[in-house]
Design a protein around this motif. Structure first.
Motif, short mmCIF file in Angstrom:
data_model
loop_
_atom_site.label_atom_id
_atom_site.label_comp_id
_atom_site.label_asym_id
_atom_site.label_seq_id
_atom_site.Cartn_x
_atom_site.Cartn_y
_atom_site.Cartn_z
N UNK A 63 42.03 70.80 20.57
CA UNK A 63 41.20 71.14 21.71
C UNK A 63 42.04 71.32 22.96
N UNK A 64 41.59 72.17 23.87
CA UNK A 64 42.30 72.40 25.13
C UNK A 64 41.30 72.38 26.27
N UNK A 65 41.84 72.29 27.48
CA UNK A 65 41.00 72.35 28.67
C UNK A 65 41.06 71.06 29.48
N UNK A 66 40.65 71.12 30.73
CA UNK A 66 40.74 69.96 31.63
C UNK A 66 39.85 68.79 31.21
N UNK A 67 38.87 69.02 30.34
CA UNK A 67 38.01 67.92 29.92
C UNK A 67 38.52 67.14 28.73
N UNK A 68 39.62 67.57 28.14
CA UNK A 68 40.10 66.92 26.91
C UNK A 68 40.49 65.47 27.16
N UNK A 69 41.15 65.18 28.27
CA UNK A 69 41.57 63.80 28.53
C UNK A 69 40.38 62.88 28.73
N UNK A 70 39.33 63.39 29.36
CA UNK A 70 38.11 62.59 29.49
C UNK A 70 37.53 62.30 28.12
N UNK A 71 37.49 63.33 27.29
CA UNK A 71 36.99 63.14 25.93
C UNK A 71 37.85 62.16 25.16
N UNK A 72 39.15 62.29 25.28
CA UNK A 72 40.07 61.40 24.57
C UNK A 72 39.85 59.94 24.98
N UNK A 73 39.54 59.70 26.25
CA UNK A 73 39.36 58.34 26.76
C UNK A 73 38.14 57.66 26.15
#
Length: 227
Positions: free
Chosen positions: A213-223
Motif C-alpha cells: 500500500x502507498x499514500x499518506x494514510x499508510x502510517x496511520x493504518x499501520x499504527x
C-alpha cells in the motif's frame, strides 16, 4: 451473464446488491480454486504457519470446512456451548473438521465447496471469509491467485462499511481508500492506495499486505495493527 456496471465512489460495485445466490457462486468458485492449490502441497507446506494467528495451513482449511458446515441453529448452539468464547467455538469446530492427515482435511474441504450454509449475517461476510482465509494460506506459501475483481471488490466494499467477522470498518476509519486496479473507493481522509486485494487484506488485519500500500494514510493504518 453480464455483470451490472460499477457504481464509482460508493465503496463497491453494484455487485454487492446482486442476489445472494451470485455471491455464493463466487464463494464456491474461490473454494474450488483453493482446493486445486491445496492438492499440490506437500506435508511441510500443510504444516506451515498461516497468516491467521496460531493456525497452520491445515488448521485454516479445516476452519473453512467448519464455517461451511454450520447453519444458524448449529452455529448458535456451538457458540452458546462455548459460553460466547468465539475463539473456543472456532477451535472446537476446526478440530472437528481437521483430518488425521492433510489428505483427510482436504477431502473434507472438498465436500463443502458448493455449500451455502453459514452463520447468520450478510453473504458478503462469508464470501470475505473464503477470500481472506484463502490468502492466509497462499501468501506464506508464495502461491498467487488473481481473485476475480468483482468478487474482491464486493468484499472490500462490505469491509469498508461494516464490522462483522473482523473490525474492518474501524481499521480504516478516517482514511480514504482507493484501488489502483478497479473501482473500489471508500472513506474520507488521508489517502491509502493499492490493489483491491491488498486493501481488503489490510482491512482484515493482515499486516503482510501493508508493504503493498502507498499514500499518506499508510502510517496511520499501520499504527492500528496490534503486534
Amino acid at each position: 451473464m453480464v455483470p451490472p456496471p460499477f457504481s464509482p465512489g460508493t465503496g463497491g460495485p453494484v455487485f454487492q446488491n446482486r442476489p445472494r445466490s451470485l455471491l455464493w457462486e463466487a464463494a464456491h468458485a474461490e473454494r474450488a480454486a483453493l482446493a486445486d492449490d491445496l492438492a499440490l502441497l506437500d506435508g511441510g507446506q500443510w504444516a506451515r504457519q498461516s497468516l491467521c494467528g496460531r493456525w497452520t495451513v491445515q488448521d485454516v482449511t479445516a476452519h473453512l470446512t467448519a464455517a461451511a458446515s454450520l447453519g444458524p441453529a448449529r452455529w448458535f448452539s456451538s457458540v452458546i456451548g462455548a459460553r460466547f468464547d468465539f475463539d473456543l467455538h472456532n477451535d472446537r469446530r476446526m478440530a472437528e473438521h481437521r483430518g488425521a492427515t492433510p489428505a483427510e482435511t482436504l477431502a473434507q474441504f472438498r465436500t463443502i465447496i458448493n455449500s451455502s450454509a453459514s452463520a447468520p449475517g450478510p453473504t458478503e461476510a462469508w464470501l470475505g471469509e473464503v477470500v481472506v482465509h484463502s490468502e492466509d494460506i497462499r501468501r506464506p506459501l508464495g502461491i498467487l491467485r488473481d481473485v476475480p475483481l468483482d468478487t474482491v471488490t464486493a468484499v472490500a466494499g462490505f469491509y469498508a462499511r461494516r464490522n462483522l467477522a473482523v473490525p474492518s470498518r474501524t481499521m480504516v476509519e478516517g482514511l480514504r481508500l482507493e484501488a489502483v486496479d478497479g473501482p473500489f473507493a471508500a472513506g474520507t481522509g488521508p489517502l491509502v492506495t493499492g490493489t483491491t486485494l491488498a486493501l481488503t487484506m489490510a482491512m482484515a488485519g493482515r499486516a503482510a499486505y501493508l508493504a503493498e500500500l502507498t499514500g499518506p494514510g499508510v502510517e496511520t493504518l499501520r499504527s492500528r495493527f496490534v503486534p
